[in-house]
Design a protein around this motif. Sequence first.
Motif, mmCIF file in Angstrom:
data_model
loop_
_atom_site.group_PDB
_atom_site.id
_atom_site.type_symbol
_atom_site.label_atom_id
_atom_site.label_comp_id
_atom_site.label_asym_id
_atom_site.label_seq_id
_atom_site.Cartn_x
_atom_site.Cartn_y
_atom_site.Cartn_z
ATOM 1 N N SER A 1 -14.737 58.923 -88.213
ATOM 2 C CA SER A 1 -13.790 58.755 -87.119
ATOM 3 C C SER A 1 -13.119 57.401 -87.223
ATOM 4 O O SER A 1 -13.496 56.553 -88.024
ATOM 5 N N LEU A 2 -12.095 57.210 -86.382
ATOM 6 C CA LEU A 2 -11.252 56.037 -86.451
ATOM 7 C C LEU A 2 -11.764 54.992 -85.471
ATOM 8 O O LEU A 2 -11.825 55.232 -84.272
ATOM 9 N N GLY A 3 -12.137 53.817 -86.002
ATOM 10 C CA GLY A 3 -12.651 52.766 -85.132
ATOM 11 C C GLY A 3 -11.540 52.076 -84.358
ATOM 12 O O GLY A 3 -10.352 52.210 -84.673
ATOM 13 N N GLY A 4 -11.957 51.337 -83.329
ATOM 14 C CA GLY A 4 -11.005 50.527 -82.568
ATOM 15 C C GLY A 4 -10.635 51.146 -81.233
ATOM 16 O O GLY A 4 -10.574 52.355 -81.093
ATOM 17 N N ARG A 5 -10.386 50.256 -80.268
ATOM 18 C CA ARG A 5 -9.990 50.677 -78.915
ATOM 19 C C ARG A 5 -8.541 51.140 -78.971
ATOM 20 O O ARG A 5 -7.657 50.408 -79.401
#
Lengths: 456, 456
Positions: free
Chosen positions: A371-375
Amino acid sequence: MDSQGFEFSEARGREAASALGLPVLVPSTALFTDRYELTMLQAALRSGAAHRRSVFEVFTRRLPEGRRYGVVGGTGRVLDAVENFRFDDAVLSFLSTEHIVDDETLAWLDGYRFSGDIHGYPEGEVYFPGSPVVRVEGTFAEAVLLETVILSILNHDSAIAAAASRMAVAAGDRPLMEMGARRTHELAAVAASRAAYIGGFSSTSNLAAGFRYGIPTIGTSAHAFTLVHDSERDAFKAQVVSLGSGTTLLVDTYDLSEAVRTAVEVAGPELGAVRIDSGDLVLLAHRVRQQLDELGATNTKIVVTSDLDEYAMASLASAPVGAYGVGTALVTGSGHPTCSMVYKLVARARSTDPDAPLEPVAKKSLGPKTSLGGRKWAARRRDEHGVAEAEVIGTGPVPPELADQQLLVPLVVGGGTAGREPLDAARRRHVEARGALPLSATMLSKGEPVIPTEVV
Amino acid sequence: MDSQGFEFSEARGREAASALGLPVLVPSTALFTDRYELTMLQAALRSGAAHRRSVFEVFTRRLPEGRRYGVVGGTGRVLDAVENFRFDDAVLSFLSTEHIVDDETLAWLDGYRFSGDIHGYPEGEVYFPGSPVVRVEGTFAEAVLLETVILSILNHDSAIAAAASRMAVAAGDRPLMEMGARRTHELAAVAASRAAYIGGFSSTSNLAAGFRYGIPTIGTSAHAFTLVHDSERDAFKAQVVSLGSGTTLLVDTYDLSEAVRTAVEVAGPELGAVRIDSGDLVLLAHRVRQQLDELGATNTKIVVTSDLDEYAMASLASAPVGAYGVGTALVTGSGHPTCSMVYKLVARARSTDPDAPLEPVAKKSLGPKTSLGGRKWAARRRDEHGVAEAEVIGTGPVPPELADQQLLVPLVVGGGTAGREPLDAARRRHVEARGALPLSATMLSKGEPVIPTEVV
C-alpha cells in the motif's frame, strides 16, 4: 467493578440508547474489537511506541468485481461507535479475567476516550480504489483500537449502499421498498435498511429501522393471512375493513386472476395496490394491469416482490409496475456482501514528542497487498462540464486547482463529533455524487471503475 | 409510558443483558419485525382469525447451489429472541405515534408473551430441502409475529455454520481461527463467531464473541505494530517482551526470510508461531518451514491468514501449516451469505375453539413457491451401518421404524424455554450428524443434496 460483573446505569443506558439505539442499548462498542488490537496496545505501551502520533487510513485496493463505483455507507454509524467506544467495568473485568491484557494496559483502557481527529468521505459520496475513505489520527494506542469496529461498519454498510444505488438506477422513478430483514442478521438488517435508504430506497418493512432511523415503514400482509381465513374473500374483506381500501392485497396465494377480481370486488376500484410475489413478473404484471383496468381499478398499483435484483428490475422497466420490494439481493449486496476496505497505518512519528514530524510507512512485501504510505488528501477532478474525470490522491500539498474539490471532511475533531448530519443529507449527496460521474457509471453490466485513481 | 419515550429499568436491562447480551443490552426483540406482521395481526384481531390455533414451519425449498447439506445454526439465539420478544412502552409508543396499528392492537401487544410451543432441529444438526427446521405452534396472532426475527437468525447463522463446516472438513486436524469481524456488521460478527464455533472453528479474534459466548479468543499483532516501530527487530522485541516467546510474530511486512531470521533471533527457538498474511502460501509455507527448521525452531508453527476459504485450505493440506485464520469467506458464507429459509403457515383451525382440529393449508399458485401443507414430523432414515439414507418428512403418524430417529426436539413448551444447551453440545452434535452422512457429503465440489428428501 460491579460485583455482578456487569455495571450498567440507567442514565448511561438511556444516553447510549439515544446514540446507538435501535431498540438495542449498547453500553459500549469497545468489544467489537479483534483481540490483537489490545495485545498490540499492550506491547506498544511497553515499548513506548503507543504514544507516537500516528495516521491510519481506510481504503480499498479494488472495487468488487465488475462494479464501476463504490458508495460510502456507515459514516454516521462510525460516529456512534467512536462516541461509545469506552471500557466500562464489565468489559475491563472480562479482559482481566481472561488474561487478555496486563494490569498496566487495563489501567490505560479504563480512561479511554478517543481524543484524536477523524476525517472521511461524507456518507453517500462515491469512492474508488485507493480513495482514503476515512483517515484516523491520534496516538498509535488510541487509533489502533478502532480498526475492527470502523471496518465492520464501513465494509457492511458500503456494500449494501452500493447495491441499493444500482437498484435505484434500475428502478428509475419507481419507489424501492427494503424488505430484507429476514435474510440477514437481525441487527445487520437495521443497518442495511439505513444504507439502502442512503442508496436510494424510499421505505423499509423493518420496524427497528423505522424506530431507530425514522425511515418510513411499509407492509400489509403475507400468504399466511390469506391462508388463516376460510377463503381469500374473507381475508381480503378482513384486511380492507381493518386497513382501508388503500391497502395492498396479496393476490398470488391461489388463482391470480380470480384473486384480482375478488380484490376489486371487495375493496372497490379505489384499491391501493395488489402485490405479486411469484411467477413470471413481466408477464403477470401486464395481465394483471389489463384486468385491473377492465375492472375499472385504473389507479390501483401493482407491487412486485419476488427475489428481485437490479437486473430483474431492469427487465421490468417496461412492465406496468408501480413499486418494487427487494429483500435478499439488497441485504447480501447483490453478489458482494462485503467490501474489501482495510485500515492501515500510513504514517507515524519517530518519537513520542507531539511535535515530531510524521514519516510515511507501508508494508513492503511484494504482491497486491502493498500500500501507499503517507497521510493523504483526495479530490475529484472534473472536466469543464462538471463531470468527474479522476479520483486524485496525494501526500504532498494539494494542487491549487483541486483545492475546492477535496473529498475529506472533518468527522471527529479533538475527540468531539463534528460530522453529524441527517440521513436525508447523505441520501441527497449520493444522488448528486453519482450524477456527476460519467454516464457509463450507471450501466449494470460489469466494468472497470468509471474514473481512474491518480496518485500525485 | 415514560415521558422520555424510552423506558428502561436497570433490573430489566441486566436481565436482558444476560440473555441476549453481547456487550449489548436488548430491552426487546419485538421490533426485529416486518411491519406486515403487525398489520396482519390488526386485521386478524378484527376478523377473529387471530385466535385460531396455527402451525408455522421454517424450511428451505433448496440448499444453496452445489451444497450437499445444510447446518442448523442460531437455534440458541432464537430462544433468546423469543424470550425477549415483548412490547415495552418505548416500542408501543413508537407503534402508536407512527400509526402502525390501532389501539385495540396496541392493547393486545402490551401483554404479549409467546405462550405456545416451538419444536425444531437441534442446533448443529444437518438439514435438507423441505426439512421442517423449526415448527411454531400457537394462536395465529402470537405465532405470526415471530416470523422475521426467527428467519433473520436462522438464515444468517445457518449460512455461516454451513460455511464453517465445509472449512472444518478442509482443515482436517488443523485449528481454525475465526477472524472475520471486520468484514461484516459488528453484531452479525458476534453471531458469526458463534455459528463458526458450532461448525468446527476453535477460536475467534472477536472479543465480543468471547465475552458473550465464552468462545476462546486469539490474536497477537498486525502490520501496523511492525510499522509503528523503527525496525522490525524493535517490533518483534517489543512483542516478545510483552507477550512472551510463545507469541505469534507476523513476518511478511518487509522481507519474509529476513523477518523469520530476526524472529528466531529475538524470541529464540521456542517462538510460538509465525504468521504469513500474503503471497503464495503453499510455496511460502514450505520455505519458511525449512528456514525455521534450519534455525532450530522446529516447534515453531506457521499460521496462514490471507483470504482463505475451504478450497484454499484444501490446497494447503500438504503444506507445513499449523493453523488457519479465516475472515471474509467465513462471514459471507463462502459464496452463500444467507439461506433461503421461509416461515409458512402450514395448518390452522377453522374456528377459535382451542379443540378445533387443525387443517393443512398451503399456497396453491403454480411454480416453485408451492409448499406442502400440514403439521410435519421429520426423521432421518439410516441404513444398517448407521449411514443416513433419506430425510423423511410426513404429516400423518410417524412410521414405527422411524420413531426413534425423529429430528424435532422441544425448544419452547407452553411459552417456557426448554431447549437451552451449551454451545459445545451443538458443536459436538454437528460433528456426529455430519459424520453419519454418506462420505460424499464432505466433498467440496458442487453437488446435489447428499440424501434425498422423501415425503410420506
